[in-house]
Motif scaffolding. Sequence first.
Motif, mmCIF file in Angstrom:
data_model
loop_
_atom_site.group_PDB
_atom_site.id
_atom_site.type_symbol
_atom_site.label_atom_id
_atom_site.label_comp_id
_atom_site.label_asym_id
_atom_site.label_seq_id
_atom_site.Cartn_x
_atom_site.Cartn_y
_atom_site.Cartn_z
ATOM 1 N N GLU A 200 -8.996 -0.130 118.675
ATOM 2 C CA GLU A 200 -8.549 1.033 118.109
ATOM 3 C C GLU A 200 -8.555 0.814 116.532
ATOM 4 N N ALA A 227 -9.886 2.446 124.724
ATOM 5 C CA ALA A 227 -9.797 2.521 123.287
ATOM 6 C C ALA A 227 -10.714 3.786 123.168
ATOM 7 N N ARG A 231 -10.595 8.285 122.153
ATOM 8 C CA ARG A 231 -11.067 8.829 120.686
ATOM 9 C C ARG A 231 -12.122 10.005 121.322
#
Length: 333
Positions: A200, A227, A231
Amino acid sequence: MKLTSVFTALAAASFLVSNIAQAESYKVGAAVYGLKGQFMQNWVRELKQHPAVLDGTVQLTIFDGNYDALTQNNQIDTMVTQQYDAILFVPIDTKAAAGAVARAQASDVLVIASNTNIANSKAPFIGNDDIEGGRLQAQAMVDRLGGKGNVVIIQGPIGQSAQIDREKGELEILQKHPEIKIVEKKTANWSRSEAMSLTEDWLNAYPNGINGIIAQNDDMALGALQAVKGRNLSHQDMPITSIDGMPDAIRVAKNGEVITFLQDAQAQSQGALDIALRKLVGSDYKPRSVIWQRYAKDVEWSDGTSKAYILPWVPVTRTNADTLYQQVTQSTK
């Protein structure tokens, strides 16, 4: 009559001694670097299913090193003091362990290295070639990126032989492809949660500058995957390569979300115990784990006296994922 009674008594005594000899048990400690990750959990689970543990030939104690070299060294010293017959050792730090291992060997306590090597040690070793593993995952990344792009490397605990050797193999391949740049590398200590946080941070720092992630074990790859998904990116946007072949990773590898290579926890732990028992019992001992048949084409038993037993890496594919998943989730008795 008296003579017959004497012979009968002697025969009975001989039978009793023979039974005692056959029933001899061995005190074995397994000192592993830590039990938070899936791989070491599987390693221990499979060791507990070795036939010699199940039938009582081996009295097994597991020592959790909690990812700390000093803790592991103290555990080895404790096993020496308590007169263990053998130690199956997976060190967190390849160099820091050497002194404790030397003390154990000087006290005639047998030490077998499994999964992770011990620096400057003559202890027999069973595990995978981590340099080759690093090569495999780096080459898989090169192929996915077409030989160019920016990558990050999530390292294992710094100083552990797996971290050192896997990175050596990774860099060997990546250096042949100058259009692939390593923009960051940092340890996440084999931890899924640490790898997620680290990834991240990198995605924030390089919003459009990372094309692929090389993770030195599956737990860290899975953290990175979380992570990436957070997104709204996919494995097509950002491929992730890894090593271990753990259950969760096999599931996502089947869908193409991670590229991983299996190292066999059962072969490493049960194989180590077979090697130890060969040395404790003697030349009459025959290996009892199924792993010697599984890898008969790749690894010879060699009467249990080889210095190193190098196990093969197995690429996880859509075709073999279900079979490998069953293998790593179901202990074979």
